[in-house]
Design a protein around this motif. Sequence first.
Motif, PDB file in Angstrom:
ATOM      1  N   LEU A  76      -0.425 -13.153  -9.896  1.00 27.78           N
ATOM      2  CA  LEU A  76      -0.230 -14.018  -8.735  1.00 27.78           C
ATOM      3  C   LEU A  76       0.434 -15.333  -9.151  1.00 27.78           C
ATOM      4  O   LEU A  76       1.328 -15.827  -8.449  1.00 27.78           O
ATOM      5  CB  LEU A  76      -1.569 -14.310  -8.064  1.00 27.78           C
ATOM      6  N   ALA A  77       0.012 -15.905 -10.254  1.00 27.09           N
ATOM      7  CA  ALA A  77       0.591 -17.178 -10.707  1.00 27.09           C
ATOM      8  C   ALA A  77       2.099 -17.052 -10.898  1.00 27.09           C
ATOM      9  O   ALA A  77       2.867 -17.959 -10.529  1.00 27.09           O
ATOM     10  CB  ALA A  77      -0.071 -17.618 -12.009  1.00 27.09           C
ATOM     11  N   THR A  78       2.537 -15.919 -11.444  1.00 28.54           N
ATOM     12  CA  THR A  78       3.970 -15.687 -11.610  1.00 28.54           C
ATOM     13  C   THR A  78       4.657 -15.552 -10.262  1.00 28.54           C
ATOM     14  O   THR A  78       5.758 -16.090 -10.044  1.00 28.54           O
ATOM     15  CB  THR A  78       4.209 -14.424 -12.448  1.00 28.54           C
ATOM     16  N   ALA A  79       4.019 -14.847  -9.325  1.00 26.15           N
ATOM     17  CA  ALA A  79       4.599 -14.676  -7.998  1.00 26.15           C
ATOM     18  C   ALA A  79       4.738 -16.013  -7.274  1.00 26.15           C
ATOM     19  O   ALA A  79       5.749 -16.272  -6.608  1.00 26.15           O
ATOM     20  CB  ALA A  79       3.734 -13.718  -7.168  1.00 26.15           C
ATOM     21  N   VAL A  80       3.736 -16.863  -7.402  1.00 27.27           N
ATOM     22  CA  VAL A  80       3.806 -18.193  -6.778  1.00 27.27           C
ATOM     23  C   VAL A  80       4.930 -19.009  -7.404  1.00 27.27           C
ATOM     24  O   VAL A  80       5.694 -19.686  -6.702  1.00 27.27           O
ATOM     25  CB  VAL A  80       2.451 -18.920  -6.910  1.00 27.27           C
ATOM     26  N   ALA A  81       5.057 -18.943  -8.721  1.00 24.10           N
ATOM     27  CA  ALA A  81       6.141 -19.662  -9.392  1.00 24.10           C
ATOM     28  C   ALA A  81       7.507 -19.172  -8.924  1.00 24.10           C
ATOM     29  O   ALA A  81       8.479 -19.940  -8.893  1.00 24.10           O
ATOM     30  CB  ALA A  81       6.012 -19.499 -10.907  1.00 24.10           C
ATOM     31  N   ASP A  82       7.563 -17.890  -8.513  1.00 24.54           N
ATOM     32  CA  ASP A  82       8.823 -17.317  -8.036  1.00 24.54           C
ATOM     33  C   ASP A  82       9.030 -17.504  -6.531  1.00 24.54           C
ATOM     34  O   ASP A  82      10.037 -17.024  -5.992  1.00 24.54           O
ATOM     35  CB  ASP A  82       8.868 -15.820  -8.371  1.00 24.54           C
ATOM     36  N   GLY A  83       8.076 -18.166  -5.865  1.00 24.36           N
ATOM     37  CA  GLY A  83       8.286 -18.507  -4.463  1.00 24.36           C
ATOM     38  C   GLY A  83       7.374 -17.883  -3.445  1.00 24.36           C
ATOM     39  O   GLY A  83       7.465 -18.207  -2.252  1.00 24.36           O
ATOM     40  N   ALA A  84       6.484 -16.977  -3.836  1.00 22.65           N
ATOM     41  CA  ALA A  84       5.569 -16.374  -2.868  1.00 22.65           C
ATOM     42  C   ALA A  84       4.585 -17.428  -2.365  1.00 22.65           C
ATOM     43  O   ALA A  84       4.037 -18.190  -3.165  1.00 22.65           O
ATOM     44  CB  ALA A  84       4.819 -15.207  -3.488  1.00 22.65           C
ATOM     45  N   ARG A  85       4.362 -17.446  -1.054  1.00 16.87           N
ATOM     46  CA  ARG A  85       3.442 -18.421  -0.464  1.00 16.87           C
ATOM     47  C   ARG A  85       2.389 -17.753   0.419  1.00 16.87           C
ATOM     48  O   ARG A  85       1.668 -18.430   1.141  1.00 16.87           O
ATOM     49  CB  ARG A  85       4.216 -19.472   0.342  1.00 16.87           C
ATOM     50  N   GLN A  86       2.301 -16.422   0.350  1.00 19.77           N
ATOM     51  CA  GLN A  86       1.274 -15.682   1.061  1.00 19.77           C
ATOM     52  C   GLN A  86       0.582 -14.742   0.072  1.00 19.77           C
ATOM     53  O   GLN A  86       1.249 -14.035  -0.685  1.00 19.77           O
ATOM     54  CB  GLN A  86       1.868 -14.857   2.208  1.00 19.77           C
ATOM     55  N   TYR A  87      -0.737 -14.770   0.088  1.00 15.79           N
ATOM     56  CA  TYR A  87      -1.536 -13.930  -0.806  1.00 15.79           C
ATOM     57  C   TYR A  87      -2.501 -13.126   0.043  1.00 15.79           C
ATOM     58  O   TYR A  87      -3.329 -13.694   0.776  1.00 15.79           O
ATOM     59  CB  TYR A  87      -2.290 -14.808  -1.803  1.00 15.79           C
ATOM     60  N   VAL A  88      -2.401 -11.812  -0.017  1.00 18.73           N
ATOM     61  CA  VAL A  88      -3.251 -10.922   0.768  1.00 18.73           C
ATOM     62  C   VAL A  88      -4.244 -10.250  -0.171  1.00 18.73           C
ATOM     63  O   VAL A  88      -3.856  -9.599  -1.143  1.00 18.73           O
ATOM     64  CB  VAL A  88      -2.409  -9.849   1.491  1.00 18.73           C
ATOM     65  N   ARG A 160       8.242 -13.060   5.386  1.00 15.92           N
ATOM     66  CA  ARG A 160       8.225 -13.864   4.163  1.00 15.92           C
ATOM     67  C   ARG A 160       7.565 -13.083   3.042  1.00 15.92           C
ATOM     68  O   ARG A 160       6.660 -12.273   3.291  1.00 15.92           O
ATOM     69  CB  ARG A 160       7.471 -15.173   4.399  1.00 15.92           C
ATOM     70  N   PRO A 161       7.973 -13.307   1.793  1.00 17.42           N
ATOM     71  CA  PRO A 161       7.362 -12.575   0.673  1.00 17.42           C
ATOM     72  C   PRO A 161       5.856 -12.810   0.590  1.00 17.42           C
ATOM     73  O   PRO A 161       5.349 -13.891   0.930  1.00 17.42           O
ATOM     74  CB  PRO A 161       8.066 -13.152  -0.562  1.00 17.42           C
ATOM     75  N   ALA A 162       5.163 -11.806   0.128  1.00 14.80           N
ATOM     76  CA  ALA A 162       3.711 -11.897  -0.038  1.00 14.80           C
ATOM     77  C   ALA A 162       3.304 -11.154  -1.303  1.00 14.80           C
ATOM     78  O   ALA A 162       3.911 -10.142  -1.677  1.00 14.80           O
ATOM     79  CB  ALA A 162       2.994 -11.313   1.168  1.00 14.80           C
ATOM     80  N   PHE A 163       2.272 -11.664  -1.946  1.00 14.17           N
ATOM     81  CA  PHE A 163       1.672 -10.973  -3.077  1.00 14.17           C
ATOM     82  C   PHE A 163       0.346 -10.398  -2.614  1.00 14.17           C
ATOM     83  O   PHE A 163      -0.424 -11.060  -1.914  1.00 14.17           O
ATOM     84  CB  PHE A 163       1.453 -11.926  -4.258  1.00 14.17           C
ATOM     85  N   VAL A 164       0.075  -9.148  -3.002  1.00 12.63           N
ATOM     86  CA  VAL A 164      -1.108  -8.439  -2.525  1.00 12.63           C
ATOM     87  C   VAL A 164      -1.966  -8.011  -3.709  1.00 12.63           C
ATOM     88  O   VAL A 164      -1.454  -7.477  -4.704  1.00 12.63           O
ATOM     89  CB  VAL A 164      -0.704  -7.186  -1.709  1.00 12.63           C
ATOM     90  N   ALA A 165      -3.269  -8.250  -3.607  1.00 14.51           N
ATOM     91  CA  ALA A 165      -4.230  -7.722  -4.578  1.00 14.51           C
ATOM     92  C   ALA A 165      -5.099  -6.694  -3.870  1.00 14.51           C
ATOM     93  O   ALA A 165      -5.636  -6.951  -2.790  1.00 14.51           O
ATOM     94  CB  ALA A 165      -5.094  -8.843  -5.152  1.00 14.51           C
ATOM     95  N   TRP A 166      -5.233  -5.538  -4.482  1.00 15.84           N
ATOM     96  CA  TRP A 166      -5.983  -4.429  -3.887  1.00 15.84           C
ATOM     97  C   TRP A 166      -6.843  -3.850  -4.998  1.00 15.84           C
ATOM     98  O   TRP A 166      -6.461  -2.910  -5.673  1.00 15.84           O
ATOM     99  CB  TRP A 166      -4.989  -3.398  -3.352  1.00 15.84           C
ATOM    100  N   LEU A 167      -8.014  -4.437  -5.193  1.00 14.56           N
ATOM    101  CA  LEU A 167      -8.842  -4.117  -6.350  1.00 14.56           C
ATOM    102  C   LEU A 167     -10.130  -3.414  -5.938  1.00 14.56           C
ATOM    103  O   LEU A 167     -10.804  -3.820  -5.001  1.00 14.56           O
ATOM    104  CB  LEU A 167      -9.184  -5.395  -7.122  1.00 14.56           C
ATOM    105  N   GLY A 168     -10.458  -2.367  -6.674  1.00 19.02           N
ATOM    106  CA  GLY A 168     -11.707  -1.666  -6.433  1.00 19.02           C
ATOM    107  C   GLY A 168     -11.765  -0.910  -5.128  1.00 19.02           C
ATOM    108  O   GLY A 168     -12.858  -0.667  -4.602  1.00 19.02           O
ATOM    109  N   VAL A 169     -10.612  -0.527  -4.592  1.00 13.03           N
ATOM    110  CA  VAL A 169     -10.571   0.114  -3.271  1.00 13.03           C
ATOM    111  C   VAL A 169      -9.934   1.491  -3.314  1.00 13.03           C
ATOM    112  O   VAL A 169     -10.444   2.453  -2.721  1.00 13.03           O
ATOM    113  CB  VAL A 169      -9.811  -0.770  -2.259  1.00 13.03           C
ATOM    114  N   ALA A 170      -8.811   1.634  -3.993  1.00 14.28           N
ATOM    115  CA  ALA A 170      -8.018   2.864  -3.910  1.00 14.28           C
ATOM    116  C   ALA A 170      -8.814   4.106  -4.274  1.00 14.28           C
ATOM    117  O   ALA A 170      -8.612   5.186  -3.690  1.00 14.28           O
ATOM    118  CB  ALA A 170      -6.781   2.751  -4.805  1.00 14.28           C
TER     119      ALA A 170
END
Length: 291
Positions: A76-88, A160-170
């Motif tokens: 996520l930190a890398t995605a934010v540095a690259d411009g992502a401003r939405q985190y799902v 707008r670009p978004a970064f998504v975390a999907w942990l412990g679900v799939a």
Amino acid sequence: MHPGRPSRTALAVAGLRAAHQIMDGPVVFADPVALPILGPGAEARIRSDEARLHTPTVRFLRASVVARSRFAEDTLATAVADGARQYVVLGAGLDTFAYRNPYPDLRVFEVDHPATQAWKRDMLAAAGILPPSSVAYAGVDFERDTLAEGLARAGFDRNRPAFVAWLGVAIYLTRDAILDTLRAIAALPVGSGIVFDYSLPPDTLSEKQRAAFQAMADRAAAEGEAWRSFFIPETLAADLSAVGFGTVTDVGAAELNPRYFAGRTDGLGLGGISRLAHAAVTSPSPIAPGL
């Protein structure tokens, strides 16, 4: 799902994150909210269960939980540095990122069943933790709503670009449900991406790994949350490409143990049952817009 309560799995994961803060050193994943969110007496309850928490199976589970959270937030930190401003955060459970978010202009969308979200907000209130204005709750009852509808109600901007975390679900979902969700995320704008974890098929594991796998799978099934889907890395990479992702990074114990658990003497580390995939959107999807 019981009214007003999260799944037992969500509680167990939160307990493992909290236990890591007080039982393991050095800490791999620092989370100052992990204990407070569990309410008064959480530390005492954890310490009273120390013998079980130090068994090999539970130690492996704890390593998996903290490694996947650390990897997701590092990415996520890398995605934010690259411009992502939405985190799902899909299947947010008792995840605490939104309440320690270090990025002032990052909007966090917690997606979960409304009953789990109500319970979590009660826990936050009891702990004196005020949700910041940067967090939005996207309650989704998948028997009635779609993910897109829930996110739209919460103010998510699918353009707008978004970064998504999907942990412990799939692992609890069918293959079709997993690929449908990944396809929707792959249709988000360029610069978007996802980190998610998955389990290897049991017949690809060593005898020792299969024993740990079976112990965890049996416990999940006993709680009414059976494991349903498993992937081989090469097949998953092809699936991710087919649904529209441009680049895929896939890591497991061989990559993450040196990164996060090197030099430890307490036995904390990954056992090779699960892996993490980071898939990025690098070109516009013909199936636009996503979510």
